[in-house]
Scaffold this active site. Structure first.
Site, PDB file in Angstrom:
ATOM      1  N   LEU A   1       0.962  -1.264  -0.054  1.00  0.00           N
ATOM      2  CA  LEU A   1       0.010   0.053  -0.224  1.00  0.00           C
ATOM      3  C   LEU A   1       0.739   1.219  -0.192  1.00  0.00           C
ATOM      4  O   LEU A   1       0.416   2.187  -0.254  1.00  0.00           O
ATOM      5  CB  LEU A   1      -0.941   0.098   1.257  1.00  0.00           C
ATOM      6  CG  LEU A   1      -2.003  -1.166   1.342  1.00  0.00           C
ATOM      7  CD1 LEU A   1      -2.700  -0.982   2.466  1.00  0.00           C
ATOM      8  CD2 LEU A   1      -2.934  -0.904   0.280  1.00  0.00           C
TER       9      LEU A   1
ATOM     10  N   ASP B   1       2.342  15.728  15.121  1.00  0.00           N
ATOM     11  CA  ASP B   1       3.078  15.503  13.509  1.00  0.00           C
ATOM     12  C   ASP B   1       1.771  15.505  12.499  1.00  0.00           C
ATOM     13  O   ASP B   1       1.820  14.818  11.684  1.00  0.00           O
ATOM     14  CB  ASP B   1       3.559  13.929  13.531  1.00  0.00           C
ATOM     15  CG  ASP B   1       4.797  14.102  12.254  1.00  0.00           C
ATOM     16  OD1 ASP B   1       5.230  12.982  12.137  1.00  0.00           O
ATOM     17  OD2 ASP B   1       4.886  15.053  11.854  1.00  0.00           O
TER      18      ASP B   1
ATOM     19  N   LYS C   1       0.285  16.545   9.447  1.00  0.00           N
ATOM     20  CA  LYS C   1       0.820  16.805   8.244  1.00  0.00           C
ATOM     21  C   LYS C   1       0.031  15.787   7.033  1.00  0.00           C
ATOM     22  O   LYS C   1      -0.402  15.115   7.497  1.00  0.00           O
ATOM     23  CB  LYS C   1       2.190  16.903   7.716  1.00  0.00           C
ATOM     24  CG  LYS C   1       2.798  15.441   8.287  1.00  0.00           C
ATOM     25  CD  LYS C   1       4.296  15.756   8.222  1.00  0.00           C
ATOM     26  CE  LYS C   1       5.107  14.324   8.585  1.00  0.00           C
ATOM     27  NZ  LYS C   1       6.512  14.262   8.572  1.00  0.00           N
TER      28      LYS C   1
ATOM     29  N   ASN D   1       0.569  12.079   6.924  1.00  0.00           N
ATOM     30  CA  ASN D   1      -0.046  11.427   8.038  1.00  0.00           C
ATOM     31  C   ASN D   1      -1.377  11.585   8.155  1.00  0.00           C
ATOM     32  O   ASN D   1      -2.123  11.203   9.169  1.00  0.00           O
ATOM     33  CB  ASN D   1       0.503  12.073   9.458  1.00  0.00           C
ATOM     34  CG  ASN D   1       2.215  11.657   9.641  1.00  0.00           C
ATOM     35  OD1 ASN D   1       2.459  10.685   8.805  1.00  0.00           O
ATOM     36  ND2 ASN D   1       2.750  12.309  10.346  1.00  0.00           N
TER      37      ASN D   1
ATOM     38  N   ASP E   1      -0.555   7.419  12.044  1.00  0.00           N
ATOM     39  CA  ASP E   1       0.987   7.449  12.229  1.00  0.00           C
ATOM     40  C   ASP E   1       1.097   8.335  13.479  1.00  0.00           C
ATOM     41  O   ASP E   1       1.521   9.270  13.592  1.00  0.00           O
ATOM     42  CB  ASP E   1       1.831   7.983  11.197  1.00  0.00           C
ATOM     43  CG  ASP E   1       3.334   7.630  11.458  1.00  0.00           C
ATOM     44  OD1 ASP E   1       4.076   7.657  10.536  1.00  0.00           O
ATOM     45  OD2 ASP E   1       3.530   7.450  12.820  1.00  0.00           O
TER      46      ASP E   1
ATOM     47  N   THR F   1      10.027  16.927   7.911  1.00  0.00           N
ATOM     48  CA  THR F   1       9.770  18.413   7.505  1.00  0.00           C
ATOM     49  C   THR F   1       9.500  19.395   9.075  1.00  0.00           C
ATOM     50  O   THR F   1       9.104  18.807   9.850  1.00  0.00           O
ATOM     51  CB  THR F   1       8.730  18.515   6.846  1.00  0.00           C
ATOM     52  OG1 THR F   1       8.206  19.839   6.571  1.00  0.00           O
ATOM     53  CG2 THR F   1       7.408  18.048   7.234  1.00  0.00           C
TER      54      THR F   1
END
Ligand SMILES: Nc1ncnc(NCCc2cnc(NC(=O)Nc3cccc(C(F)(F)F)c3)s2)c1Br
Length: 275
Positions: free
Chosen positions: A20, A137, A139, A142, A155, A173
């Protein structure tokens, strides 16, 4: 009564399907549990790589945190198991894959779609923050998309229980880091779940503009974040601009709370009646 679901899982229970995607720490496969036919995603992590990356405890924390979460806009982690060399995460399968691929393909989302996604993110973050979990996190990379177009935060490798005052070197990032996580110096790195509000503002900007608001060289990105220096292009509606400005506030305590995000005119204007 139904027998309780087996707590022990092992690889032989699953038929492995197509890959995936691949993350920095391993690959994800479509999988089906043989006896029930239940379709899921199986993330394979190599213990050696986790040890090299010194992230084993983060994966344990992710498993502990995410196993207790159940929300339609948060990807489920149903369980995990391991063999000598690998750890396997048994994840909910998101039928429409990775949101960032949709964003790159469409360049940027129309305002009605972006508003719908931000409303779902606000609902998921309210649920997380009520449990004193901050994701840290947020973004596009995710966020996954379910079969019916609903989005799912995934995640939780960087999630922690708030508040957190340990130094954390974030990899990847810088674009989404809030000022309070960028600011180095002597004062303790104390921050709380309001870091996710800043990232929600960055996400909203990127959905509408197609790039992150502080995107620049690493040094310049840090400086622009620390000063909150960004400009919103003219094609962005004034309501959307207002919400972005209320999220991208340097002082965490002055960021618009999630309840008010859900009641913001830009969100209300685009929400489908009865949703
Ligand atoms: N269509 C799809 N349907 C479902 N899933 C898909 N992809 C997997 C998304 C993930 C969910 N959860 C994850 N968790 C981690 O990766 N954790 C992890 C791994 C290593 C190190 C670390 C850390 F500790 F270093 F942070 C944390 S990846 C796709 Br594509």
């Amino acid at each position: 009564t139904q027998p309780a679901a087996p707590k022990q899982f092992h690889l032989g229970m699953f038929e492995i399907g197509k890959p995936l995607g691949k993350g920095k720490f391993g690959r994800v496969y479509l999988a089906r549990e043989r006896t029930t036919g239940f379709v899921c995603a199986l993330k394979v992590l190599h213990k050696s790589e986790l040890q090299q990356g010194k992230v084993e405890k983060q994966v344990r924390r992710e498993i502990e945190i995410q196993s207790n979460l159940a929300h339609p806009n948060i990807l489920r982690l149903f369980g995990h198991f391991h063999d000598t060399a690998r750890i396997f995460l048994i994840l909910e399968f998101a039928g429409n894959g990775e949101l960032y691929k949709h964003l790159r393909r469409e360049q940027r989302f129309p305002e009605w779609k972006a508003a719908g996604y931000i409303a779902q993110m606000a609902a998921a973050l309210r649920y997380l923050h009520k449990k004193h979990v901050m994701h840290r996190d947020i973004k596009p990379e995710n966020i996954l998309v379910g079969l019916h177009g609903e989005i799912k935060i995934s995640d939780f490798g960087w999630s922690v229980h708030a508040p957190n005052n340990r130094r954390n070197t974030m990899c990847g990032t810088l674009d989404y880091l809030p000022p309070e996580m960028i600011r180095s110096g002597r004062e303790e790195n104390w921050y709380n779940e309001k870091v996710d509000l800043w990232s929600l503002g960055v996400l909203c900007y990127e959905f509408l503009v197609g790039e992150a608001p502080f995107e620049d060289t690493p040094v310049m990105t840090q400086r622009r974040i620390a000063r909150g220096e960004m400009t919103v292009p003219g094609f962005v509606s004034s309501e959307a601009r207002d919400l972005i400005k209320r999220l991208l506030v340097l002082d965490p305590e002055k960021r618009i709370p999630l309840e008010e995000v859900q009641q913001h005119p830009w969100i209300i204007k685009h929400c489908v009646k009865g949703e």
